[in-house]
Design a protein around this motif. Structure first.
Motif, short mmCIF file in Angstrom:
data_model
loop_
_atom_site.label_atom_id
_atom_site.label_comp_id
_atom_site.label_asym_id
_atom_site.label_seq_id
_atom_site.Cartn_x
_atom_site.Cartn_y
_atom_site.Cartn_z
N GLN A 34 39.79 41.09 39.27
CA GLN A 34 39.84 40.22 38.68
C GLN A 34 39.11 38.98 38.31
OE1 GLN A 34 42.09 37.38 40.81
NE2 GLN A 34 43.98 38.68 41.13
N CYS A 35 37.48 39.20 38.13
CA CYS A 35 36.48 38.93 38.10
C CYS A 35 35.75 39.48 36.98
CB CYS A 35 35.70 38.52 39.24
SG CYS A 35 35.67 37.33 40.52
N LYS A 37 37.58 41.12 35.07
CA LYS A 37 38.94 40.94 33.63
C LYS A 37 38.89 39.45 33.46
CE LYS A 37 41.61 45.03 33.72
NZ LYS A 37 41.06 46.02 32.76
N THR A 38 37.88 38.72 34.08
CA THR A 38 38.11 36.60 33.31
C THR A 38 37.24 37.04 32.72
OG1 THR A 38 39.66 36.10 35.54
CG2 THR A 38 37.95 34.58 34.42
N SER A 66 46.27 32.85 39.41
CA SER A 66 45.26 34.75 39.73
C SER A 66 46.03 35.17 40.90
CB SER A 66 43.85 34.49 39.81
OG SER A 66 43.07 33.91 40.42
N SER A 67 46.68 34.33 41.77
CA SER A 67 46.94 35.38 43.29
C SER A 67 47.86 34.60 44.19
CB SER A 67 45.70 35.55 44.28
OG SER A 67 44.94 35.13 44.61
N TRP A 84 37.00 28.90 39.98
CA TRP A 84 38.05 29.39 40.99
C TRP A 84 37.39 28.48 41.84
CZ3 TRP A 84 37.77 31.23 46.02
CH2 TRP A 84 38.45 32.45 46.20
#
Length: 139
Positions: A34-35, A37-38, A66-67, A84
């Motif tokens: 995820q990090c 992609k972000t 994101s989750s 985050w």
């Protein structure tokens, strides 16, 4: 944690700005998918207790869920990734690159290294973990 005078930061276009008037945790680099992609690479983030963090301008701030437990803050104007946080409010990280000027911080850990991409190596001698270790969760 390191005590500094007031630190400032924000996004590329200035639509989101913040101040920190307390200690900053050293950097934790997160290599999870995820990090990646972000941010386009890996996340390098610091944190401070929430009573020391103050948004001074939030015109462009948007949050993406994101989750089930966390969300990511970004500027909807310029696209800068900034934050985050846990949805329950227990923790918020601040992307180190969004701080203005020198930080005086050092990278202390790499997390989720099992997910890192093959185009780079982590060879700085700093501790590496495949998950988020319990002993880091208090910081």
């Amino acid at each position: 944690m390191q005590r500094e005078q007031v630190k400032t930061g924000g996004c590329l276009c200035g639509a989101v700005r913040y101040e920190i008037d307390g200690p900053l945790r050293d950097i934790i680099s997160c290599h999870c998918g995820q990090c990646q992609k972000t941010s386009g690479h890996y996340f390098a983030a610091t944190a401070t207790p929430k009573e020391h963090f103050h948004l001074t301008k939030d015109e462009g701030l948007k949050w993406y869920s994101s989750s089930g437990y966390a969300e990511r803050g970004f500027c909807s104007e310029c696209g800068s990734s900034l934050f985050w946080r846990m949805k329950d409010g227990s923790h918020q990280s601040i992307l180190a690159g969004s701080l203005d000027g020198d930080t005086g911080l050092k990278t202390s850990h790499h997390i989720f290294v099992a997910d890192k991409k093959d185009y780079y190596d982590i060879a700085d001698g700093i501790p590496q973990y495949d998950t988020y270790p319990e002993d880091l969760k208090s910081g």
